[in-house]
Design a protein around this motif. Structure first.
Motif, PDB file in Angstrom:
ATOM      1  N   LEU A  23      10.889   8.872   5.852  1.00 50.03           N
ATOM      2  CA  LEU A  23      11.384   8.059   4.728  1.00 50.03           C
ATOM      3  C   LEU A  23      10.398   8.003   3.553  1.00 50.03           C
ATOM      4  O   LEU A  23      10.639   7.293   2.575  1.00 50.03           O
ATOM      5  N   LEU A  24       9.296   8.747   3.686  1.00 51.26           N
ATOM      6  CA  LEU A  24       8.229   8.650   2.675  1.00 51.26           C
ATOM      7  C   LEU A  24       8.719   8.916   1.248  1.00 51.26           C
ATOM      8  O   LEU A  24       8.415   8.167   0.316  1.00 51.26           O
ATOM      9  N   GLU A  46      13.923   4.018  -3.425  1.00 49.43           N
ATOM     10  CA  GLU A  46      15.347   4.158  -3.142  1.00 49.43           C
ATOM     11  C   GLU A  46      15.769   3.532  -1.802  1.00 49.43           C
ATOM     12  O   GLU A  46      16.910   3.676  -1.392  1.00 49.43           O
ATOM     13  N   LEU A  47      14.845   2.870  -1.128  1.00 49.49           N
ATOM     14  CA  LEU A  47      15.217   2.237   0.153  1.00 49.49           C
ATOM     15  C   LEU A  47      15.654   0.798  -0.084  1.00 49.49           C
ATOM     16  O   LEU A  47      15.210   0.158  -1.042  1.00 49.49           O
ATOM     17  N   ASP A  48      16.498   0.282   0.804  1.00 50.56           N
ATOM     18  CA  ASP A  48      16.851  -1.132   0.682  1.00 50.56           C
ATOM     19  C   ASP A  48      15.604  -1.971   0.994  1.00 50.56           C
ATOM     20  O   ASP A  48      14.641  -1.476   1.597  1.00 50.56           O
ATOM     21  N   THR A  86      14.252  -2.089   4.766  1.00 49.49           N
ATOM     22  CA  THR A  86      13.660  -0.818   5.221  1.00 49.49           C
ATOM     23  C   THR A  86      12.355  -0.552   4.473  1.00 49.49           C
ATOM     24  O   THR A  86      11.359  -0.129   5.078  1.00 49.49           O
ATOM     25  N   ALA A  87      12.369  -0.814   3.171  1.00 45.19           N
ATOM     26  CA  ALA A  87      11.156  -0.576   2.372  1.00 45.19           C
ATOM     27  C   ALA A  87       9.993  -1.421   2.900  1.00 45.19           C
ATOM     28  O   ALA A  87       8.865  -0.934   3.019  1.00 45.19           O
ATOM     29  N   SER A  88      10.281  -2.670   3.253  1.00 47.10           N
ATOM     30  CA  SER A  88       9.175  -3.523   3.720  1.00 47.10           C
ATOM     31  C   SER A  88       8.686  -3.080   5.101  1.00 47.10           C
ATOM     32  O   SER A  88       7.496  -3.157   5.403  1.00 47.10           O
ATOM     33  N   GLN A  89       9.607  -2.547   5.916  1.00 43.38           N
ATOM     34  CA  GLN A  89       9.191  -2.032   7.228  1.00 43.38           C
ATOM     35  C   GLN A  89       8.315  -0.787   7.082  1.00 43.38           C
ATOM     36  O   GLN A  89       7.302  -0.635   7.767  1.00 43.38           O
ATOM     37  N   VAL A  90       8.733   0.080   6.170  1.00 41.35           N
ATOM     38  CA  VAL A  90       7.963   1.305   5.946  1.00 41.35           C
ATOM     39  C   VAL A  90       6.595   0.953   5.359  1.00 41.35           C
ATOM     40  O   VAL A  90       5.562   1.469   5.789  1.00 41.35           O
TER      41      VAL A  90
END
Lengths: 94, 206
Positions: free
Chosen positions: A25-26, A33-35, A38-42
């Motif tokens: 997902l990098l 572009e992530l919700d 998901t962005a906070s998890q990544v």
């Protein structure tokens, strides 16, 4: 260390996303572009994982280099002036 | 550019055009330059883009994405020109991607594998001069170049790039992925050639 490795192998880490998922997902993460979830998890994963963080760093450096080189050029004044003159001409012609 | 006073005197359309479209002249110029590769052609493209935009201003919804709308016009003009000159050919095969280059197909970037020992932070990127970075961008196939410039230089989101180039968001993602990988490879090879980084590890496409 061993527990961490086993957890990663099964795609789960307490930090959020797994290494594999985070690296996958990098691009979308860096492109914003992530919700939010998901962005906070990544983000959490990259912050916590010493193995993955350098990948994020390398990608950031690459993009920063592209942006700096790409933003260098400015529209020449004569082109700007000729655009305005052309528009005025069309405007006058009605 | 005229002052706000003269813009107001010239009427609401002109004022709107000044604040919504003309403010993007540098961005349109840069985009045209990357597409055309030469200043003369870029200058013509910029002029034609803004003239076309002025004439079609009624089609633009004020307050939406003027920059990507202008990029759409600019790119269409460019593609029409190259089509007339029969110079344009698509150099990318988007129908049959190799599994190894599909998004997620190679999770670990070959750049990482090549640089992790000698320069894990990628500081070699900073040794490469702007002209070389620009040259590498301009050598990308048009589809990749457009996506990379729109995203990495101008900061447009996937949805706007998709709309401007008339392709699905998935295609934008894949063009960005492949375009960036090609660029990284070109810049890495240049850095090795110039001695900015030693190449103990060969670049290996997954």
């Amino acid at each position: 260390m061993i527990i961490k490795t086993i957890r990663r192998m099964f795609g789960w880490t307490p930090e959020g996303k797994s290494c594999e998922e985070s690296l996958r997902l990098l691009q979308e993460y860096m492109d914003g572009e992530l919700d939010d979830l998901t962005a906070s998890q990544v983000e959490k994963h990259f912050r916590m994982c010493k193995a993955c963080y350098p990948h994020l760093d390398l990608e950031k450096r690459f993009r920063e280099r592209l942006r700096r080189a790409g933003e260098r050029d400015r529209c020449p004044e004569e082109v700007r002036a000729s655009v305005l003159a052309a528009i005025e001409e069309v405007e006058k012609a009605g | 550019m005229s002052t706000p006073d003269t813009a107001r005197e010239a009427g609401p359309k002109r004022e709107e055009f000044e604040t919504e479209a003309l403010v993007h002249m540098d961005a349109v110029y840069r985009f045209a330059l990357r597409l055309a590769g030469g200043e003369d052609e870029a200058n013509d493209l910029v002029q034609d883009t803004f003239l076309r935009a002025w004439k079609a201003w009624h089609q633009y919804e004020v307050g939406t994405n003027a920059k990507s709308w202008l990029f759409t016009i600019c790119r269409n003009l460019f593609l029409r020109r190259v089509e007339r000159g029969k110079r344009h050919r698509s150099t990318v095969d988007e129908q049959a991607p190799r599994a190894s280059t599909s998004i997620g197909g190679d999770i670990v970037n070959p750049l990482w594998s090549a640089t992790s020992k000698n320069d894990p932070e990628g500081s070699f990127f900073d040794s490469i001069v702007d002209d070389e970075v620009i040259r590498a961008i301009e050598e990308l196939p048009e589809e990749y170049r457009t996506a990379v410039v729109m995203s990495d230089v101008e900061g447009l989101p996937y949805a706007e790039i998709a709309e401007a180039t008339g392709v699905p968001v998935g295609t934008v993602k894949s063009r960005l992925f492949r375009g960036r990988r090609q660029l990284q490879k070109a810049l890495y090879e240049f850095a090795v050639e110039m001695g900015y980084i030693s190449s103990d590890e060969a670049w290996e496409d997954a």
